[in-house]
Design an enzyme around this catalytic site. Structure first.
Site, PDB file in Angstrom:
ATOM      1  N   HIS A   1     121.207  62.136  61.685  1.00  0.00           N
ATOM      2  CA  HIS A   1     120.744  61.621  63.004  1.00  0.00           C
ATOM      3  C   HIS A   1     120.020  62.420  63.932  1.00  0.00           C
ATOM      4  O   HIS A   1     120.541  63.110  64.942  1.00  0.00           O
ATOM      5  CB  HIS A   1     121.937  60.782  63.531  1.00  0.00           C
TER       6      HIS A   1
ATOM      7  N   HIS B   1     117.413  63.646  67.335  1.00  0.00           N
ATOM      8  CA  HIS B   1     116.532  63.371  68.390  1.00  0.00           C
ATOM      9  C   HIS B   1     115.381  64.294  68.379  1.00  0.00           C
ATOM     10  O   HIS B   1     115.424  65.235  67.826  1.00  0.00           O
ATOM     11  CB  HIS B   1     117.508  63.325  69.463  1.00  0.00           C
TER      12      HIS B   1
ATOM     13  N   CYS C   1     119.705  59.267  75.012  1.00  0.00           N
ATOM     14  CA  CYS C   1     121.394  59.200  75.166  1.00  0.00           C
ATOM     15  C   CYS C   1     121.224  59.392  76.873  1.00  0.00           C
ATOM     16  O   CYS C   1     121.043  60.573  77.322  1.00  0.00           O
ATOM     17  CB  CYS C   1     121.791  60.601  74.533  1.00  0.00           C
TER      18      CYS C   1
ATOM     19  N   ASN D   1     115.333  58.825  68.791  1.00  0.00           N
ATOM     20  CA  ASN D   1     115.288  59.419  67.457  1.00  0.00           C
ATOM     21  C   ASN D   1     114.184  59.716  66.844  1.00  0.00           C
ATOM     22  O   ASN D   1     113.057  59.066  67.393  1.00  0.00           O
ATOM     23  CB  ASN D   1     116.222  58.285  66.576  1.00  0.00           C
TER      24      ASN D   1
END
Length: 199
Positions: A104, A106, A137, A146
């Site tokens: 995952h 960013h 976030c 993302n």
């Protein structure tokens, strides 16, 4: 994987979070529901700085031992580079099979797609992404969204991986959400795709 981030994010320690998750996992198991675990701050924490790869592996293994079918490692603030990502995967893969791990990433510093590529080299095959790179976030100042699904699609399909993604549907969804939000799409692939069709 960061005590400070866990406190800011869910207002408890890592150990306390596992105590809370135990009840959720037990209830899910009783109901036949699969649970996916997430580990934030796989490389850096906005409060603590660099996180030890061994700590990431420890938390990931603990989630799997509790009953998660898969654990996604989150590069939460988008500061990692491929060499650091490789070290995290190496620490995890020394104890955990790649088939139950996911990534995952960013894109704060533009490294998300490069970090996905490094992850592919380490045998990881599952990745989170978001159309038009949406997300971020609230507990990590400046963290962007993302890796864009469009860029991820381009990388994976170009490398011969079957994604199951309908490209036309993806690109129209991408264009639509960017228009609705009145937001420029940060995806390199999306921008190139539409430029070649409008030329």
């Amino acid at each position: 994987a960061s005590e400070s981030f866990t406190r800011k994010n869910i207002n408890c320690s890592i150990d306390e979070s596992f105590e809370k998750f135990a009840d959720v996992l037990a209830a899910a198991k009783a109901g036949g529901i699969k649970v996916r675990g997430y580990v934030s701050c796989m490389a850096d924490c906005p409060y603590e700085g660099a996180i030890a790869p061994a700590q990431v592996a420890k938390v990931s293994k603990r989630l799997l031992d509790m009953g998660c079918y898969e654990v996604s490692l989150g590069e939460t603030i988008g500061t990692a580079t491929p060499d650091r990502v490789k070290k995290v995967w190496e620490a995890c893969l020394a104890e955990i099979d790649s088939s139950v791990l996911a990534g995952h990433f960013h894109n704060t510093y533009g490294m998300a797609i490069a970090n996905v590529y490094q992850s592919l080299l380490q045998g990881i095959r599952v990745f989170d992404s978001s159309i038009a790179g949406l997300g971020g976030c609230p507990y990590a100042k400046g963290a962007s969204g993302n890796v864009s699904t469009e860029d991820l699609y381009y990388l994976l399909s170009g490398m011969g991986f079957a994604t199951g993604i309908n490209l036309d549907a993806l690109m129209h969804a991408s264009q639509n959400i960017s228009q609705v939000l009145n937001r420029a799409n940060p995806s390199n692939y999306a921008n190139a795709y539409w430029q070649t069709r409008c030329a």
